[in-house]
Write a protein that holds these residues in place. Structure first.
Motif, PDB file in Angstrom:
ATOM      1  N   HIS A   1     -12.218 -29.907 -30.639  1.00 37.15           N
ATOM      2  CA  HIS A   1     -10.960 -30.417 -30.103  1.00 37.15           C
ATOM      3  C   HIS A   1      -9.970 -30.747 -31.220  1.00 37.15           C
ATOM      4  N   GLY A   2     -10.482 -31.239 -32.345  1.00 38.51           N
ATOM      5  CA  GLY A   2      -9.593 -31.535 -33.477  1.00 38.51           C
ATOM      6  C   GLY A   2      -8.984 -30.281 -34.068  1.00 38.51           C
ATOM      7  N   THR A   3      -9.798 -29.192 -34.158  1.00 40.74           N
ATOM      8  CA  THR A   3      -9.283 -27.920 -34.661  1.00 40.74           C
ATOM      9  C   THR A   3      -8.188 -27.382 -33.752  1.00 40.74           C
ATOM     10  N   ALA A   4      -8.457 -27.388 -32.439  1.00 41.73           N
ATOM     11  CA  ALA A   4      -7.457 -26.907 -31.484  1.00 41.73           C
ATOM     12  C   ALA A   4      -6.174 -27.726 -31.585  1.00 41.73           C
ATOM     13  N   LEU A   5      -6.307 -29.053 -31.724  1.00 41.61           N
ATOM     14  CA  LEU A   5      -5.121 -29.903 -31.825  1.00 41.61           C
ATOM     15  C   LEU A   5      -4.330 -29.592 -33.088  1.00 41.61           C
ATOM     16  N   LEU A   6      -5.022 -29.363 -34.210  1.00 41.63           N
ATOM     17  CA  LEU A   6      -4.318 -29.068 -35.457  1.00 41.63           C
ATOM     18  C   LEU A   6      -3.503 -27.783 -35.337  1.00 41.63           C
ATOM     19  N   TYR A   7      -4.111 -26.734 -34.766  1.00 35.99           N
ATOM     20  CA  TYR A   7      -3.367 -25.483 -34.576  1.00 35.99           C
ATOM     21  C   TYR A   7      -2.172 -25.697 -33.644  1.00 35.99           C
ATOM     22  N   GLN A   8      -2.356 -26.490 -32.598  1.00 39.16           N
ATOM     23  CA  GLN A   8      -1.254 -26.748 -31.668  1.00 39.16           C
ATOM     24  C   GLN A   8      -0.125 -27.517 -32.353  1.00 39.16           C
ATOM     25  N   GLN A   9      -0.484 -28.501 -33.180  1.00 38.61           N
ATOM     26  CA  GLN A   9       0.541 -29.274 -33.893  1.00 38.61           C
ATOM     27  C   GLN A   9       1.297 -28.399 -34.890  1.00 38.61           C
ATOM     28  N   ALA A  10       0.566 -27.534 -35.601  1.00 46.13           N
ATOM     29  CA  ALA A  10       1.222 -26.642 -36.557  1.00 46.13           C
ATOM     30  C   ALA A  10       2.133 -25.658 -35.828  1.00 46.13           C
ATOM     31  N   PHE A  11       1.699 -25.166 -34.682  1.00 48.27           N
ATOM     32  CA  PHE A  11       2.533 -24.258 -33.894  1.00 48.27           C
ATOM     33  C   PHE A  11       3.797 -24.958 -33.415  1.00 48.27           C
ATOM     34  N   ALA A  12       3.654 -26.198 -32.959  1.00 50.06           N
ATOM     35  CA  ALA A  12       4.830 -26.949 -32.490  1.00 50.06           C
ATOM     36  C   ALA A  12       5.835 -27.150 -33.619  1.00 50.06           C
ATOM     37  N   LEU A  13       5.341 -27.410 -34.832  1.00 49.35           N
ATOM     38  CA  LEU A  13       6.244 -27.563 -35.973  1.00 49.35           C
ATOM     39  C   LEU A  13       6.954 -26.246 -36.263  1.00 49.35           C
ATOM     40  N   ALA A  14       6.217 -25.124 -36.220  1.00 46.84           N
ATOM     41  CA  ALA A  14       6.841 -23.822 -36.452  1.00 46.84           C
ATOM     42  C   ALA A  14       7.907 -23.540 -35.390  1.00 46.84           C
ATOM     43  N   GLN A  15       7.602 -23.853 -34.144  1.00 47.85           N
ATOM     44  CA  GLN A  15       8.582 -23.640 -33.073  1.00 47.85           C
ATOM     45  C   GLN A  15       9.851 -24.434 -33.318  1.00 47.85           C
ATOM     46  N   SER A  16       9.679 -25.656 -33.805  1.00 49.93           N
ATOM     47  CA  SER A  16      10.856 -26.500 -34.049  1.00 49.93           C
ATOM     48  C   SER A  16      11.718 -25.962 -35.181  1.00 49.93           C
ATOM     49  N   ARG A  17      11.142 -25.140 -36.067  1.00 51.43           N
ATOM     50  CA  ARG A  17      11.892 -24.576 -37.190  1.00 51.43           C
ATOM     51  C   ARG A  17      12.556 -23.248 -36.828  1.00 51.43           C
ATOM     52  N   CYS A  18      12.084 -22.613 -35.757  1.00 53.03           N
ATOM     53  CA  CYS A  18      12.660 -21.322 -35.378  1.00 53.03           C
ATOM     54  C   CYS A  18      14.107 -21.510 -34.915  1.00 53.03           C
TER      55      CYS A  18
ATOM     56  N   ALA B   1      -0.562 -21.296 -42.115  1.00 55.00           N
ATOM     57  CA  ALA B   1      -1.606 -20.967 -43.098  1.00 55.00           C
ATOM     58  C   ALA B   1      -2.646 -22.073 -43.083  1.00 55.00           C
ATOM     59  N   ILE B   2      -3.682 -21.904 -42.263  1.00 52.33           N
ATOM     60  CA  ILE B   2      -4.666 -22.961 -42.039  1.00 52.33           C
ATOM     61  C   ILE B   2      -6.002 -22.530 -42.636  1.00 52.33           C
ATOM     62  N   PRO B   3      -6.439 -23.209 -43.707  1.00 47.43           N
ATOM     63  CA  PRO B   3      -7.682 -22.807 -44.372  1.00 47.43           C
ATOM     64  C   PRO B   3      -8.899 -23.156 -43.521  1.00 47.43           C
ATOM     65  N   PHE B   4     -10.070 -22.803 -44.033  1.00 52.46           N
ATOM     66  CA  PHE B   4     -11.309 -23.206 -43.372  1.00 52.46           C
ATOM     67  C   PHE B   4     -11.320 -24.719 -43.222  1.00 52.46           C
ATOM     68  N   LEU B   5     -11.581 -25.171 -41.997  1.00 51.42           N
ATOM     69  CA  LEU B   5     -11.504 -26.594 -41.683  1.00 51.42           C
ATOM     70  C   LEU B   5     -12.887 -27.229 -41.688  1.00 51.42           C
ATOM     71  N   ARG B   6     -13.006 -28.308 -42.445  1.00 50.47           N
ATOM     72  CA  ARG B   6     -14.217 -29.121 -42.421  1.00 50.47           C
ATOM     73  C   ARG B   6     -13.983 -30.333 -41.524  1.00 50.47           C
ATOM     74  N   PRO B   7     -15.047 -31.019 -41.105  1.00 48.55           N
ATOM     75  CA  PRO B   7     -14.865 -32.114 -40.146  1.00 48.55           C
ATOM     76  C   PRO B   7     -13.810 -33.142 -40.551  1.00 48.55           C
ATOM     77  N   GLY B   8     -13.728 -33.453 -41.842  1.00 50.23           N
ATOM     78  CA  GLY B   8     -12.757 -34.448 -42.278  1.00 50.23           C
ATOM     79  C   GLY B   8     -11.316 -33.944 -42.300  1.00 50.23           C
ATOM     80  N   ASP B   9     -11.137 -32.638 -42.102  1.00 50.03           N
ATOM     81  CA  ASP B   9      -9.785 -32.058 -42.150  1.00 50.03           C
ATOM     82  C   ASP B   9      -9.046 -32.175 -40.827  1.00 50.03           C
TER      83      ASP B   9
END
Length: 417
Positions: free
Chosen positions: A166-183, A140-148
């Motif tokens: 690049h920061g947005t892409a990295l955040l989605y990748q990190q969140a996905f990796a965390l979800a994968q680790s919980r599966c 659940a990733i809200p609208f991202l501002r530069p500081g987010d």
């Protein structure tokens, strides 16, 4: 497990100063019935719940009344809400303790851990079946501002060329990796965001552009291929992203401008089976109030007036009467335009929301030449008025218009003094 994807409600929106509370109320009542009829387990709301960052008390009541009624009618329902670019993240999150007690999770902000890293835990929402077992994980990733977004640096410790992208892409990748680790096996991963994707088709007149630095559109490559479904908000026209069946904008449930007159708004039902989405089904949203464009294409004034006089509409209460945009093709100024249109509509059960004048484009020879900065500095207000008139109407400004402009200019100068 069955999900329903919706976004961009824009509660509190007005259409050319007309209140739309009735239309939003009709949509939310329909949505509650749909949750019951479609046997929905999870409702995803992908941002822009409100039309502005300081919504009225009435708009707040509509949202909370809907959540109460939805939970009452569907006791097992989970609701996951993210903030959009129109929403105030803090205001949206304020009632979190009360909402969570009734099955609603709201993610408005991207939080930080004590060491300054993005708090990925609060972006990961478990989706449970009716027995309480986790069947899916929602990013659940809200609208991202530069500081987010996290900082992305290269091997030589230089900041990425486009830090936001690049920061947005990295955040989605990190969140996905965390979800994968919980599966633990067999759960689906759902990504929900509010952003503008590459090649996304915007609706004219009703969307606020998201421009951060030089970036507006984000690439679909930021979603891992194993994500079961991507639920997006921001664009008001329902569409697939990059041709992918399971990466979707559901679009807004109401037409937010006259450019959407002929468009069928919808929500999307997603059926999950284990880690995969097996089907995505559009559910058309009924339109409580019609929007009319008369004529269908801009036409000369007399033709437009004839079309308005020929309108034959059934009697209806004021709050259900259609909204009307009148499209007129003009050769020059028409001071009595509104009065003539209102006269043609007298007694008809319709609400005049907008008059859209289109002017014939004609440029006299030699009128369009580039001026130097020195020449621009020497221009007087009446010079600019003459040039604009010639550019718009293809002729010299009439003496009476020049006189009226001069009178207005002198009055303004006098007031300023």
């Amino acid at each position: 497990m069955r999900l329903l994807h919706t976004s961009d409600w824009h509660l509190g929106q007005t259409l050319h100063n007309y209140d739309r509370t009735y239309e939003h109320g009709c949509f939310l009542a329909w949505l509650v019935d749909t949750l019951v009829e479609q046997d929905i387990d999870v409702l995803l709301i992908a941002g822009d719940i409100f039309d502005n960052a300081n919504p009225s008390a009435a708009a707040h009541r509509q949202l909370y009344r809907f959540l109460q009624q939805a939970r009452s009618r569907v006791p097992h329902l989970q609701v996951v809400v993210i903030a959009g670019n129109h929403d105030s993240p803090g205001r949206l999150e304020a009632p979190t303790p009360l909402l969570e007690a009734h099955g609603t999770v709201v993610v408005g902000n991207v939080g930080r851990t004590p060491d300054g890293e993005v708090d990925l835990e609060r972006l990961l929402v478990p989706l449970r079946d009716r027995a309480g077992a986790v069947r899916a994980w929602c990013l659940a990733i809200p609208f991202l501002r530069p500081g987010d977004v996290p900082r992305v640096v290269s091997d030589n410790n230089e900041l990425a060329l486009d830090p936001y992208l690049h920061g947005t892409a990295l955040l989605y990748q990190q969140a996905f990796a965390l979800a994968q680790s919980r599966c633990t096996g067999g759960e689906a991963i759902i990504a929900m965001g509010h952003c503008h994707m590459v090649d996304g088709k915007s609706s004219q007149d009703s969307e606020r552009r998201i421009v951060i630095g030089g970036t507006e559109a984000l690439p679909t490559t930021m979603f891992d291929p194993s994500v079961a479904y991507v639920a997006l908000g921001h664009l008001h026209l329902a569409q697939r992203v990059g041709g992918h069946e399971h990466r979707r904008y559901c679009g807004s449930p109401l037409p937010l401008s006259f450019s959407e007159v002929g468009y069928q708004h919808q929500v999307l039902r997603i059926d999950l089976d284990g880690p995969a989405a097996t089907s995505v089904t559009p559910l058309p949203v009924p339109r409580a109030v019609q929007l009319l464009r008369v004529p269908a294409q801009p036409a000369p004034l007399e033709e437009a007036l004839a079309a308005l006089e020929a309108l034959d509409l059934p009697e209806a209460p004021l709050h259900t009467q259609p909204f009307l945009e009148v499209r007129v093709l003009l050769d020059g100024p028409e001071p009595g335009l509104r009065a003539r249109i209102e006269a043609a509509l007298a007694g008809k059960p319709v609400r005049l929301a907008k008059i859209e004048p289109t002017r014939r484009q004609a440029t006299p020879d030699g009128a369009a030449h580039v001026l130097t900065l020195d020449q621009l500095a020497q221009l007087q207000p009446d010079d600019i008025f003459r040039r604009l008139w010639a550019q718009r109407y293809g002729d010299e400004a009439p003496p009476d218009q020049l006189a009226a402009f001069a009178e207005l200019t002198h009055a303004l100068v006098g007031d300023a003094a």
